[in-house]
Design a protein around this motif. Structure first.
Motif, PDB file in Angstrom:
ATOM      1  N   ASP A 136      58.626  32.869  37.543  1.00  0.00           N
ATOM      2  CA  ASP A 136      58.095  33.110  36.288  1.00  0.00           C
ATOM      3  C   ASP A 136      56.581  33.408  36.581  1.00  0.00           C
ATOM      4  O   ASP A 136      55.522  33.155  35.931  1.00  0.00           O
ATOM      5  N   ASP A 137      56.275  34.019  38.012  1.00  0.00           N
ATOM      6  CA  ASP A 137      54.928  34.376  38.362  1.00  0.00           C
ATOM      7  C   ASP A 137      53.907  35.056  37.449  1.00  0.00           C
ATOM      8  O   ASP A 137      52.865  35.174  37.038  1.00  0.00           O
ATOM      9  N   PHE A 138      54.724  36.120  36.752  1.00  0.00           N
ATOM     10  CA  PHE A 138      54.247  36.973  35.618  1.00  0.00           C
ATOM     11  C   PHE A 138      54.069  36.341  34.677  1.00  0.00           C
ATOM     12  O   PHE A 138      53.309  37.038  33.587  1.00  0.00           O
ATOM     13  N   ASP A 139      54.094  35.141  34.324  1.00  0.00           N
ATOM     14  CA  ASP A 139      54.150  34.448  33.026  1.00  0.00           C
ATOM     15  C   ASP A 139      52.890  33.687  33.182  1.00  0.00           C
ATOM     16  O   ASP A 139      52.423  33.050  32.254  1.00  0.00           O
TER      17      ASP A 139
ATOM     18  N   LEU B 181      40.373  32.311  45.371  1.00  0.00           N
ATOM     19  CA  LEU B 181      38.775  31.883  45.699  1.00  0.00           C
ATOM     20  C   LEU B 181      38.872  32.972  46.856  1.00  0.00           C
ATOM     21  O   LEU B 181      39.503  33.189  47.870  1.00  0.00           O
ATOM     22  N   TYR B 182      37.413  33.497  46.814  1.00  0.00           N
ATOM     23  CA  TYR B 182      37.163  34.507  47.662  1.00  0.00           C
ATOM     24  C   TYR B 182      35.793  33.992  48.480  1.00  0.00           C
ATOM     25  O   TYR B 182      34.868  33.329  47.803  1.00  0.00           O
ATOM     26  N   ALA B 183      36.009  33.982  49.863  1.00  0.00           N
ATOM     27  CA  ALA B 183      35.029  33.550  50.744  1.00  0.00           C
ATOM     28  C   ALA B 183      34.420  34.580  51.390  1.00  0.00           C
ATOM     29  O   ALA B 183      35.005  35.247  52.155  1.00  0.00           O
ATOM     30  N   ASP B 184      33.136  35.025  51.035  1.00  0.00           N
ATOM     31  CA  ASP B 184      32.466  36.351  51.681  1.00  0.00           C
ATOM     32  C   ASP B 184      33.372  37.306  51.518  1.00  0.00           C
ATOM     33  O   ASP B 184      33.627  38.302  52.087  1.00  0.00           O
ATOM     34  N   HIS B 185      34.240  37.408  50.157  1.00  0.00           N
ATOM     35  CA  HIS B 185      34.603  38.626  49.688  1.00  0.00           C
ATOM     36  C   HIS B 185      36.231  38.591  50.203  1.00  0.00           C
ATOM     37  O   HIS B 185      36.761  39.688  49.947  1.00  0.00           O
ATOM     38  N   LYS B 186      36.525  37.607  50.971  1.00  0.00           N
ATOM     39  CA  LYS B 186      37.859  37.456  51.693  1.00  0.00           C
ATOM     40  C   LYS B 186      38.812  36.432  50.667  1.00  0.00           C
ATOM     41  O   LYS B 186      38.223  35.541  50.826  1.00  0.00           O
ATOM     42  N   LEU B 187      39.875  37.013  50.061  1.00  0.00           N
ATOM     43  CA  LEU B 187      40.619  36.099  49.365  1.00  0.00           C
ATOM     44  C   LEU B 187      41.348  35.099  50.543  1.00  0.00           C
ATOM     45  O   LEU B 187      41.956  35.338  51.421  1.00  0.00           O
ATOM     46  N   THR B 188      41.106  33.905  50.236  1.00  0.00           N
ATOM     47  CA  THR B 188      41.113  32.708  51.066  1.00  0.00           C
ATOM     48  C   THR B 188      41.929  31.666  50.420  1.00  0.00           C
ATOM     49  O   THR B 188      42.723  31.026  51.170  1.00  0.00           O
ATOM     50  N   GLY B 189      41.977  31.324  49.311  1.00  0.00           N
ATOM     51  CA  GLY B 189      42.799  30.435  48.778  1.00  0.00           C
ATOM     52  C   GLY B 189      43.201  30.814  47.309  1.00  0.00           C
ATOM     53  O   GLY B 189      42.515  31.665  46.436  1.00  0.00           O
ATOM     54  N   VAL B 190      44.371  30.283  46.835  1.00  0.00           N
ATOM     55  CA  VAL B 190      44.793  30.639  45.686  1.00  0.00           C
ATOM     56  C   VAL B 190      45.661  29.429  44.821  1.00  0.00           C
ATOM     57  O   VAL B 190      45.934  28.533  45.332  1.00  0.00           O
ATOM     58  N   VAL B 191      45.667  29.466  43.670  1.00  0.00           N
ATOM     59  CA  VAL B 191      46.452  28.527  42.764  1.00  0.00           C
ATOM     60  C   VAL B 191      46.840  29.220  41.508  1.00  0.00           C
ATOM     61  O   VAL B 191      46.173  30.210  41.011  1.00  0.00           O
ATOM     62  N   SER B 192      48.079  28.653  41.047  1.00  0.00           N
ATOM     63  CA  SER B 192      48.633  29.278  39.979  1.00  0.00           C
ATOM     64  C   SER B 192      49.023  28.447  38.835  1.00  0.00           C
ATOM     65  O   SER B 192      49.363  27.147  39.020  1.00  0.00           O
ATOM     66  N   LEU B 193      48.669  28.743  37.563  1.00  0.00           N
ATOM     67  CA  LEU B 193      48.824  27.825  36.412  1.00  0.00           C
ATOM     68  C   LEU B 193      49.833  28.186  35.575  1.00  0.00           C
ATOM     69  O   LEU B 193      49.938  29.552  35.210  1.00  0.00           O
ATOM     70  N   PHE B 194      50.527  27.497  34.869  1.00  0.00           N
ATOM     71  CA  PHE B 194      51.718  27.856  34.081  1.00  0.00           C
ATOM     72  C   PHE B 194      51.462  26.624  32.825  1.00  0.00           C
ATOM     73  O   PHE B 194      51.632  25.544  33.111  1.00  0.00           O
ATOM     74  N   GLN B 195      51.698  27.508  31.556  1.00  0.00           N
ATOM     75  CA  GLN B 195      51.288  26.690  30.373  1.00  0.00           C
ATOM     76  C   GLN B 195      52.855  26.484  29.460  1.00  0.00           C
ATOM     77  O   GLN B 195      53.285  27.331  29.329  1.00  0.00           O
ATOM     78  N   LYS B 196      52.590  25.390  28.968  1.00  0.00           N
ATOM     79  CA  LYS B 196      53.701  24.813  28.176  1.00  0.00           C
ATOM     80  C   LYS B 196      53.174  24.242  26.977  1.00  0.00           C
ATOM     81  O   LYS B 196      52.849  22.856  27.304  1.00  0.00           O
ATOM     82  N   GLY B 197      52.599  24.928  25.716  1.00  0.00           N
ATOM     83  CA  GLY B 197      51.898  24.038  24.927  1.00  0.00           C
ATOM     84  C   GLY B 197      50.616  23.788  25.104  1.00  0.00           C
ATOM     85  O   GLY B 197      49.904  24.608  25.673  1.00  0.00           O
ATOM     86  N   ASP B 198      50.163  22.478  25.353  1.00  0.00           N
ATOM     87  CA  ASP B 198      48.892  21.871  25.852  1.00  0.00           C
ATOM     88  C   ASP B 198      49.038  21.188  26.865  1.00  0.00           C
ATOM     89  O   ASP B 198      48.181  20.424  27.662  1.00  0.00           O
ATOM     90  N   VAL B 199      50.212  21.362  27.614  1.00  0.00           N
ATOM     91  CA  VAL B 199      50.499  20.782  28.893  1.00  0.00           C
ATOM     92  C   VAL B 199      50.585  21.901  30.146  1.00  0.00           C
ATOM     93  O   VAL B 199      51.196  23.016  29.807  1.00  0.00           O
ATOM     94  N   TYR B 200      49.675  21.934  31.059  1.00  0.00           N
ATOM     95  CA  TYR B 200      49.491  22.884  32.187  1.00  0.00           C
ATOM     96  C   TYR B 200      50.210  22.412  33.457  1.00  0.00           C
ATOM     97  O   TYR B 200      50.087  21.038  33.561  1.00  0.00           O
ATOM     98  N   GLN B 201      50.954  23.107  34.271  1.00  0.00           N
ATOM     99  CA  GLN B 201      51.551  22.766  35.463  1.00  0.00           C
ATOM    100  C   GLN B 201      50.476  23.659  36.742  1.00  0.00           C
ATOM    101  O   GLN B 201      50.592  24.992  36.201  1.00  0.00           O
ATOM    102  N   PHE B 202      50.078  23.252  37.686  1.00  0.00           N
ATOM    103  CA  PHE B 202      49.716  24.042  38.577  1.00  0.00           C
ATOM    104  C   PHE B 202      50.521  23.925  39.891  1.00  0.00           C
ATOM    105  O   PHE B 202      51.213  23.068  40.006  1.00  0.00           O
TER     106      PHE B 202
ATOM    107  N   ILE C   1      38.776  23.593  28.931  1.00  0.00           N
ATOM    108  CA  ILE C   1      38.427  24.605  27.899  1.00  0.00           C
ATOM    109  C   ILE C   1      39.462  24.997  27.296  1.00  0.00           C
ATOM    110  O   ILE C   1      39.232  25.180  26.172  1.00  0.00           O
ATOM    111  N   GLN C   2      40.655  24.852  27.759  1.00  0.00           N
ATOM    112  CA  GLN C   2      41.895  25.410  27.203  1.00  0.00           C
ATOM    113  C   GLN C   2      42.330  24.262  26.129  1.00  0.00           C
ATOM    114  O   GLN C   2      43.335  24.579  25.699  1.00  0.00           O
TER     115      GLN C   2
END
Length: 140
Positions: free
Chosen positions: A36-39, A45-66, A94-95
């Motif tokens: 479900d990556d594309f959902d 996170l870019y450190a000095d313009h280099k992609l260094t960290g990532v996280v993915s969020l998935f939503q079901k109603g008002d509950v999110y999973q990272f 915010i969401q």
């Protein structure tokens, strides 16, 4: 001088290399691709313009999973994981999310405690690691 840090939304495929290097380097590259990556909503996170960290969020109603919070091995212990965590917590507020949860590696529980997550009764074993479901109620 400390690096310039930027966090922004990124395309799902940009997460895969960092997930692979940081989390499952011993497994085939395609193992880190989620069905479900594309959902999801993905942040880098870019450190000095280099992609260094990532996280993915998935939503079901008002509950999110990272999922797949990952920082390149050479950049771990630099606070980047904490910065990504703070970012997605703010994003969830915010969401108007009510809860944020994850499947945490048991050896990383202490990290999530720092952000107010607590363990649930749900534990499981996958891909050579013990996991526990951890969650946090989100309030304004």
């Amino acid at each position: 001088m400390s690096p310039l840090i930027q966090i922004e939304q990124i395309f799902p495929s940009l997460t895969w290399r960092i997930r692979h290097e940081a989390m499952y380097p011993e497994l085939p590259f395609d193992h880190v691709k989620l069905p479900d990556d594309f959902d999801g909503i993905h942040f880098g996170l870019y450190a000095d313009h280099k992609l260094t960290g990532v996280v993915s969020l998935f939503q079901k109603g008002d509950v999110y999973q990272f999922r797949k919070l990952a920082v390149l091995p050479e950049a771990q212990k630099s606070g980047y994981g904490s910065q990504l965590m703070e970012y997605i917590l703010d994003f969830c507020k915010i969401q108007k999310a009510t809860r944020l949860w994850c499947n945490a590696r048991v050896n990383a529980k202490e990290f999530y405690y720092k952000f107010g997550f607590h363990e649930t009764e749900k534990i499981f074993y996958k891909d050579g690691y013990d996991f526990v479901v951890m969650e946090k109620e989100i309030s304004d």
